[in-house]
Design an enzyme around this catalytic site. Structure first.
Site, PDB file in Angstrom:
ATOM      1  N   GLU A 140     -28.434 -50.336 -20.650  1.00 58.00           N
ATOM      2  CA  GLU A 140     -29.125 -49.565 -19.601  1.00 58.00           C
ATOM      3  C   GLU A 140     -28.271 -49.464 -18.344  1.00 58.00           C
ATOM      4  O   GLU A 140     -28.164 -48.405 -17.719  1.00 58.00           O
ATOM      5  CB  GLU A 140     -30.448 -50.240 -19.212  1.00 58.00           C
ATOM      6  CG  GLU A 140     -31.446 -50.398 -20.338  1.00 58.00           C
ATOM      7  CD  GLU A 140     -31.285 -51.708 -21.088  1.00 58.00           C
ATOM      8  OE1 GLU A 140     -30.138 -52.111 -21.381  1.00 58.00           O
ATOM      9  OE2 GLU A 140     -32.314 -52.316 -21.385  1.00 58.00           O
ATOM     10  N   GLU A 142     -20.074 -56.714 -24.536  1.00 57.37           N
ATOM     11  CA  GLU A 142     -20.049 -58.168 -24.331  1.00 57.37           C
ATOM     12  C   GLU A 142     -18.638 -58.654 -23.969  1.00 57.37           C
ATOM     13  O   GLU A 142     -17.671 -57.896 -24.003  1.00 57.37           O
ATOM     14  CB  GLU A 142     -20.574 -58.856 -25.600  1.00 57.37           C
ATOM     15  CG  GLU A 142     -22.019 -58.442 -25.864  1.00 57.37           C
ATOM     16  CD  GLU A 142     -22.677 -59.170 -27.015  1.00 57.37           C
ATOM     17  OE1 GLU A 142     -21.973 -59.801 -27.840  1.00 57.37           O
ATOM     18  OE2 GLU A 142     -23.922 -59.105 -27.088  1.00 57.37           O
TER      19      GLU A 142
HETATM   20  N1  THU Z   1     -29.003 -56.316 -23.826  1.00 59.15           N
HETATM   21  C1  THU Z   1     -29.007 -55.021 -23.394  1.00 59.15           C
HETATM   22  O1  THU Z   1     -28.043 -54.279 -23.607  1.00 59.15           O
HETATM   23  N2  THU Z   1     -30.082 -54.582 -22.701  1.00 59.15           N
HETATM   24  C2  THU Z   1     -31.172 -55.337 -22.405  1.00 59.15           C
HETATM   25  O2  THU Z   1     -32.056 -54.886 -21.687  1.00 59.15           O
HETATM   26  C3  THU Z   1     -31.306 -56.676 -22.947  1.00 59.15           C
HETATM   27  C4  THU Z   1     -30.094 -57.235 -23.593  1.00 59.15           C
HETATM   28  C5  THU Z   1     -27.839 -56.818 -24.565  1.00 59.15           C
HETATM   29  C6  THU Z   1     -27.048 -57.866 -23.841  1.00 59.15           C
HETATM   30  C7  THU Z   1     -26.375 -58.573 -24.998  1.00 59.15           C
HETATM   31  O3  THU Z   1     -25.197 -57.878 -25.320  1.00 59.15           O
HETATM   32  C8  THU Z   1     -27.347 -58.425 -26.142  1.00 59.15           C
HETATM   33  O4  THU Z   1     -28.251 -57.401 -25.775  1.00 59.15           O
HETATM   34  C9  THU Z   1     -28.116 -59.685 -26.483  1.00 59.15           C
HETATM   35  O5  THU Z   1     -28.751 -60.196 -25.383  1.00 59.15           O
END
Ligand code: THU
Length: 133
Positions: free
Chosen positions: A55, A44
């Site tokens: 992914e 993030e």
């Molecule tokens: N996130 C992922 O890593 N993969 C996904 O397919 C959906 C969301 C992460 C993004 C963010 O850091 C957190 O999950 C909350 O949305």
């Protein structure tokens, strides 16, 4: 089980997720057709939209190392860093990126801490956007 190694890798790498904002830990483990594995976690940023999903981290690692033929990805996620208790489906952005490199039979492996579910890319995204002919 066929995908146990991917599940183990995804569970391990999700502990490295950098998630000070959402506190939602996601791990992904990607298998190439020649048996190589690339792992990724979500990363993030204070400027929220710059966040990278687990992914896409894994897929971009593979592509940038010259591995473009992909066969499966395991995705696990949740708020508890120690364990997962729900299925975590890939978001639409990540599925769109998958369609760039993966055929419709590419497998998406999900795990809720108990039972493994396997979907094909075609099941999750039956009508893909492409502008390649
Ligand atoms: N996130 C992922 O890593 N993969 C996904 O397919 C959906 C969301 C992460 C993004 C963010 O850091 C957190 O999950 C909350 O949305």
């Amino acid at each position: 089980m066929e995908y146990q190694k991917l599940i183990d890798n995804a569970l391990a790498i999700r502990k490295l997720a950098y998630v000070p904002y959402s506190k939602f830990y996601v791990g992904a483990s990607l298998l190439t057709t020649d048996g190589k594995i690339f792992n990724g976690c979500n990363i993030e940023n204070a400027s929220y939209s710059l966040t990278m999903c687990a992914e896409r981290t894994a897929i971009f690692k593979a592509i940038s190392e010259g591995y473009k033929n992909l066969s499966a990805i395991c995705v696990v996620g949740g708020f508890d860093i120690q364990k997962v208790t729900e299925y975590c489906y890939p978001c639409g952005a990540c599925i769109q990126v998958m369609t760039e490199f993966c055929d419709s039979n590419f497998k998406i492996v999900l795990y809720d801490g108990n039972i493994t579910k396997i979907h094909s890319l075609k099941e999750l995204f039956p009508h893909i956007f492409t502008n390649l002919t």
